[in-house]
Design a protein around this motif. Structure first.
Motif, PDB file in Angstrom:
ATOM      1  N   GLN A  45       0.857  -1.178   0.000  1.00 61.57           N
ATOM      2  CA  GLN A  45       0.000   0.000   0.000  1.00 61.57           C
ATOM      3  C   GLN A  45       0.899   1.235   0.000  1.00 61.57           C
ATOM      4  OE1 GLN A  45      -3.020  -1.957   3.137  1.00 61.57           O
ATOM      5  NE2 GLN A  45      -3.688   0.039   2.399  1.00 61.57           N
ATOM      6  N   ARG A 105      -3.967   3.453  -2.869  1.00 58.92           N
ATOM      7  CA  ARG A 105      -3.278   2.566  -3.804  1.00 58.92           C
ATOM      8  C   ARG A 105      -2.892   1.235  -3.182  1.00 58.92           C
ATOM      9  NH1 ARG A 105      -1.687   5.645  -8.264  1.00 58.92           N
ATOM     10  NH2 ARG A 105      -1.856   7.888  -7.906  1.00 58.92           N
ATOM     11  N   CYS A 106      -3.039   0.186  -3.994  1.00 57.51           N
ATOM     12  CA  CYS A 106      -2.656  -1.155  -3.561  1.00 57.51           C
ATOM     13  C   CYS A 106      -2.103  -1.891  -4.775  1.00 57.51           C
ATOM     14  CB  CYS A 106      -3.860  -1.904  -2.989  1.00 57.51           C
ATOM     15  SG  CYS A 106      -3.550  -3.658  -2.619  1.00 57.51           S
ATOM     16  N   TRP A 111     -10.499  -5.186   0.143  1.00 60.60           N
ATOM     17  CA  TRP A 111     -10.275  -3.971   0.905  1.00 60.60           C
ATOM     18  C   TRP A 111     -11.131  -4.048   2.171  1.00 60.60           C
ATOM     19  CZ3 TRP A 111      -6.833  -0.100   0.720  1.00 60.60           C
ATOM     20  CH2 TRP A 111      -6.136   0.128  -0.478  1.00 60.60           C
ATOM     21  N   GLU A 160     -15.327   1.891  -4.644  1.00 65.37           N
ATOM     22  CA  GLU A 160     -15.139   0.900  -5.686  1.00 65.37           C
ATOM     23  C   GLU A 160     -13.648   0.703  -5.941  1.00 65.37           C
ATOM     24  OE1 GLU A 160     -17.437   2.599  -8.920  1.00 65.37           O
ATOM     25  OE2 GLU A 160     -15.594   3.286  -9.878  1.00 65.37           O
ATOM     26  N   ALA A 161     -13.322  -0.425  -6.569  1.00 68.04           N
ATOM     27  CA  ALA A 161     -11.928  -0.727  -6.874  1.00 68.04           C
ATOM     28  C   ALA A 161     -11.883  -1.454  -8.205  1.00 68.04           C
ATOM     29  CB  ALA A 161     -11.309  -1.587  -5.776  1.00 68.04           C
ATOM     30  N   GLU A 162     -10.796  -1.242  -8.932  1.00 68.78           N
ATOM     31  CA  GLU A 162     -10.639  -1.879 -10.231  1.00 68.78           C
ATOM     32  C   GLU A 162      -9.417  -2.786 -10.229  1.00 68.78           C
ATOM     33  OE1 GLU A 162     -10.467   0.773 -13.552  1.00 68.78           O
ATOM     34  OE2 GLU A 162     -10.698  -0.861 -15.018  1.00 68.78           O
ATOM     35  N   PHE A 213      -4.902  -2.849  -7.483  1.00 71.32           N
ATOM     36  CA  PHE A 213      -6.298  -2.946  -7.020  1.00 71.32           C
ATOM     37  C   PHE A 213      -6.554  -1.696  -6.186  1.00 71.32           C
ATOM     38  CE2 PHE A 213     -10.208  -4.987  -6.591  1.00 71.32           C
ATOM     39  CZ  PHE A 213     -10.591  -5.189  -5.273  1.00 71.32           C
ATOM     40  N   HIS A 214      -6.551  -0.546  -6.838  1.00 69.42           N
ATOM     41  CA  HIS A 214      -6.693   0.726  -6.136  1.00 69.42           C
ATOM     42  C   HIS A 214      -8.140   0.984  -5.728  1.00 69.42           C
ATOM     43  CE1 HIS A 214      -2.651   1.152  -7.305  1.00 69.42           C
ATOM     44  NE2 HIS A 214      -2.815   1.784  -8.460  1.00 69.42           N
ATOM     45  N   LEU A 215      -8.301   1.606  -4.589  1.00 75.87           N
ATOM     46  CA  LEU A 215      -9.624   1.912  -4.036  1.00 75.87           C
ATOM     47  C   LEU A 215      -9.949   3.375  -4.306  1.00 75.87           C
ATOM     48  CD1 LEU A 215     -11.945   0.802  -2.132  1.00 75.87           C
ATOM     49  CD2 LEU A 215     -10.670   1.876  -0.262  1.00 75.87           C
ATOM     50  N   THR A 216     -11.168   3.637  -4.784  1.00 77.31           N
ATOM     51  CA  THR A 216     -11.567   5.017  -5.074  1.00 77.31           C
ATOM     52  C   THR A 216     -12.973   5.301  -4.561  1.00 77.31           C
ATOM     53  OG1 THR A 216     -12.441   4.426  -7.251  1.00 77.31           O
ATOM     54  CG2 THR A 216     -10.143   5.154  -7.156  1.00 77.31           C
ATOM     55  N   CYS A 269      -5.581  -3.282   2.380  1.00 80.20           N
ATOM     56  CA  CYS A 269      -5.701  -4.141   1.211  1.00 80.20           C
ATOM     57  C   CYS A 269      -5.193  -5.525   1.603  1.00 80.20           C
ATOM     58  CB  CYS A 269      -4.852  -3.557   0.081  1.00 80.20           C
ATOM     59  SG  CYS A 269      -4.929  -4.436  -1.472  1.00 80.20           S
TER      60      CYS A 269
END
Lengths: 115, 114
Positions: free
Chosen positions: B6, B22-23, B35, B64-66, B74-77, B91
């Motif tokens: 992270q 960020r992950c 997450w 959400e994460a993509e 696998f970032h979280l937004t 993460c």
């Protein structure tokens, strides 16, 4: 509403004393995890059990820590003797093959202070 | 072996601004990614998880994460931060078969500026 429960929530003890922390996993869950959280080390996996058998306890100091599952509804983590460096929050989590994708459900933690 | 990194142990954003945590992961087999959020003096709570179905995963509280395999990320937004989002975010990665242990990142503490 199914939750993981942990007792006690807070424990203050003196160095050298025995400490026992208890966890009741969600009914039907067959895997139990013990974690320790500190500011310096973050979240560390201490041990985990499946169907009451220990699968991995490599994260646990063997000389003073022990973890058991006397039955499917109770997991215990014992420290004997306790030391100030054991001060941390200890979390229990449970999971099940019927709970898809390895999700773990965490308890509220036991905050341990060793003086 | 699996691991997650992270980036940024502390992130501050203004209320209403975009949140990006960020992950990046490392895994020799297809992973499951998670997450979790931890509010003060509480245990960890699942926000969302990637399980090889859709690459864009929606979770609770508007997060959400993509999953991007090419970037091993696998970032979280969240489009608009709320004061109640202030917490620590973790993460985690595991192998994609049953009841495996999670490997957690070191966490990111999110502060929301009024």
């Amino acid at each position: 509403d199914a939750r993981v429960t942990q007792t006690p929530r807070h424990k203050v003890t003196e160095m050298g004393q025995e400490v026992t922390m208890r966890c009741q996993p969600i009914l039907g869950h067959n895997t139990v995890f013990w974690y320790r959280q500190t500011m310096m080390q973050g979240l560390e996996l201490l041990a985990y059990f499946r169907n009451r058998a220990p699968l991995d306890d490599s994260g646990m100091p063997k000389d003073r820590f022990s973890a058991e599952m006397p039955d499917a509804t109770l997991a215990t983590l014992k420290i004997q003797p306790s030391e100030p460096r054991d001060s941390a929050v200890y979390f229990c989590a449970s999971g099940s093959p019927r709970v898809i994708h390895n999700e773990q459900f965490f308890g509220p933690g036991t905050r341990l202070t060793v003086l | 072996a699996q691991s997650v990194t992270q980036l940024g142990s502390h992130v501050s954003v203004s209320e209403g601004a975009l949140v990006l945590l960020r992950c990046n992961y490392s895994s020799s087999v297809p992973p499951y990614l998670f997450w979790y959020v931890q509010y003060p003096n509480q245990g960890l709570q699942l926000l969302l998880k990637y399980t090889s179905a859709a690459t864009l995963v929606k979770g609770i509280n508007g997060f959400e994460a993509e999953f991007k395999k090419s970037e091993t990320s696998f970032h979280l937004t969240k489009p608009s931060a709320h004061m109640s989002d202030a917490a620590e975010y973790f993460c985690a990665v595991t192998r994609n078969f049953g009841n495996e242990k999670l490997t957690f990142g070191t966490g990111t503490r999110l502060t929301i500026i009024p």
